[in-house]
Design an enzyme around this catalytic site. Structure first.
Site, PDB file in Angstrom:
ATOM      1  CE1 TYR A  41      31.639 -82.840  60.384  1.00  0.00           C
ATOM      2  CE2 TYR A  41      29.400 -83.540  60.818  1.00  0.00           C
ATOM      3  CZ  TYR A  41      30.750 -83.632  61.080  1.00  0.00           C
ATOM      4  OH  TYR A  41      31.205 -84.507  62.031  1.00  0.00           O
TER       5      TYR A  41
ATOM      6  CE  LYS B  59      29.693 -81.171  63.632  1.00  0.00           C
ATOM      7  NZ  LYS B  59      30.232 -82.368  64.268  1.00  0.00           N
TER       8      LYS B  59
ATOM      9  CD  GLU C   7      36.875 -84.255  70.061  1.00  0.00           C
ATOM     10  OE1 GLU C   7      35.795 -83.696  70.316  1.00  0.00           O
ATOM     11  OE2 GLU C   7      37.660 -83.832  69.191  1.00  0.00           O
TER      12      GLU C   7
ATOM     13  CG  LEU D  35      33.485 -80.005  67.410  1.00  0.00           C
ATOM     14  CD1 LEU D  35      34.052 -79.295  66.180  1.00  0.00           C
ATOM     15  CD2 LEU D  35      32.340 -80.897  66.999  1.00  0.00           C
TER      16      LEU D  35
HETATM   17  N1  PDD Z   1      29.467 -85.066  66.097  1.00  0.00           N
HETATM   18  N2  PDD Z   1      33.475 -84.088  69.123  1.00  0.00           N
HETATM   19  C1  PDD Z   1      33.430 -84.558  67.878  1.00  0.00           C
HETATM   20  C2  PDD Z   1      34.698 -85.066  67.269  1.00  0.00           C
HETATM   21  C3  PDD Z   1      32.218 -84.591  67.159  1.00  0.00           C
HETATM   22  O1  PDD Z   1      32.180 -85.064  65.905  1.00  0.00           O
HETATM   23  C4  PDD Z   1      31.034 -84.121  67.794  1.00  0.00           C
HETATM   24  C5  PDD Z   1      29.704 -84.093  67.080  1.00  0.00           C
HETATM   25  C6  PDD Z   1      31.127 -83.629  69.120  1.00  0.00           C
HETATM   26  C7  PDD Z   1      29.933 -83.082  69.854  1.00  0.00           C
HETATM   27  O2  PDD Z   1      29.532 -81.835  69.331  1.00  0.00           O
HETATM   28  P1  PDD Z   1      28.008 -81.351  69.424  1.00  0.00           P
HETATM   29  O3  PDD Z   1      27.642 -81.421  70.866  1.00  0.00           O
HETATM   30  O4  PDD Z   1      28.051 -79.971  68.930  1.00  0.00           O
HETATM   31  O5  PDD Z   1      27.186 -82.292  68.578  1.00  0.00           O
HETATM   32  C8  PDD Z   1      32.360 -83.616  69.738  1.00  0.00           C
HETATM   33  C9  PDD Z   1      28.242 -85.024  65.344  1.00  0.00           C
HETATM   34  C10 PDD Z   1      27.038 -85.353  66.137  1.00  0.00           C
HETATM   35  C11 PDD Z   1      28.370 -85.906  64.101  1.00  0.00           C
HETATM   36  O6  PDD Z   1      29.405 -85.802  63.455  1.00  0.00           O
HETATM   37  O7  PDD Z   1      27.472 -86.665  63.749  1.00  0.00           O
END
Ligand code: PDD
Length: 285
Positions: free
Chosen positions: A32, A149, A181, A205
């Site tokens: 996703y 992801k 993270e 991620l």
């Molecule tokens: N989550 N690390 C993890 C485990 C994440 O699920 C996310 C993002 C990030 C940050 O990635 P980005 O900057 O590309 O949003 C890091 C999204 C927001 C979610 O699952 O809702």
């Protein structure tokens, strides 16, 4: 009622259907993306689509539509839902092979593609940006390909629930003594003006917001060190923060009950948040 997108159709959310044999449902076999919408525009759309392609190719899945078509679908959902501030989720699974089987189905199996919006009118004025988030540490019990992801979000969901039960906002995950993270965001500390965050690998991620924030930080002559850090270092830091498409830059002011720095959001995180929002709005599509 929301209008959502499922396999080529725009439908009211109550009429959208996915098979019970869908690999996403049976095997968490899907990926996703989450794109932020500000002022009705898409933030860093291109970056999210590049990562989507990477997630799909790492799992040997084919991209369901051309990037231009995906852009059009995102825009159409913004329009149909009159979305000003919020998120668009794009979910792609390996589809419905017609039966349950561990092996990947034949390549011709059509992927399932679902997009939906989440209205979040206070994304920019999130109170957490002003008061700072409180986090606990938990062991990182996820699988070894966190750079992809996937929709396999059970452990992050458990960790967020543990944080909620502990009366705080979120959790930072720890492996081999070092922070990987946050449950749904990348984690940073600041010590003596240096921004420290874990280097990219399969352990985390590769945040799209992370890439943008580090670029802006370097452009503003801030020092960035991409390396792992421990919980002890984080407790001893001057500031800490997280980044994600929905959190932008959000300060973290407490870790496992210990105040970080003054226990109040610090100036560097605040400045990075401001730069990130300003610059992202300039290039949103
Ligand atoms: N989550 N690390 C993890 C485990 C994440 O699920 C996310 C993002 C990030 C940050 O990635 P980005 O900057 O590309 O949003 C890091 C999204 C927001 C979610 O699952 O809702």
């Amino acid at each position: 009622m929301r209008t959502v997108y499922v396999n080529g159709e725009y439908l009211p959310e109550t009429e959208a259907r996915v098979s019970i044999f869908d690999r996403g449902f049976l095997m968490a076999d899907g990926v996703y993306e989450v794109v932020c919408v500000l002022g009705g525009k898409l933030v860093d759309f291109e970056g999210h689509m590049v990562r989507l392609d990477r997630s799909l190719s790492e799992l040997d899945m084919t991209r369901p539509s051309a990037r231009d078509d995906l852009l059009e679908i995102h825009r159409e959902l913004v329009t149909r839902n009159t979305l000003d501030q919020g998120l668009i989720y794009l979910q792609v699974t390996r589809g419905n092979p017609g039966d349950r089987d561990f092996n990947f189905p034949p390549k011709e199996t059509e992927p399932t593609v679902v997009l939906f919006t989440q209205d979040m009118p206070s994304l920019m004025d999130n109170p957490k940006a002003k008061r700072g988030a409180r986090v606990i540490s938990v062991p990182d019990l996820r699988w070894g390909r966190r750079d992809i992801k996937t929709v396999q979000l059970l452990y992050p969901s458990m960790a967020k629930t543990m944080a909620q039960a502990a009366g705080v906002d979120d959790a930072w995950m720890v492996e081999d003594g070092h922070v990987t993270e946050g449950t749904s965001n990348n984690a940073y500390i600041i010590k003596n003006g240096r921004i420290i965050t874990r280097a990219l690998s399969n352990d985390i991620l590769h945040g799209i917001t992370r890439a943008a924030v580090l670029r802006f930080a370097r452009e503003a002559q801030m020092e960035v060190e991409e390396r792992s850090f421990t919980i002890e270092e984080a407790k001893d830091a001057d500031e800490a923060f997280v980044t994600s498409a929905s959190a932008f830059v959000t300060p973290v002011v407490e870790l496992d009950g210990a105040a970080i720095g003054t226990g109040m959001p610090g100036p560097i995180a605040a400045r990075l948040r401001e730069i990130y929002i300003d610059e992202s709005l300039k290039v949103a599509v």
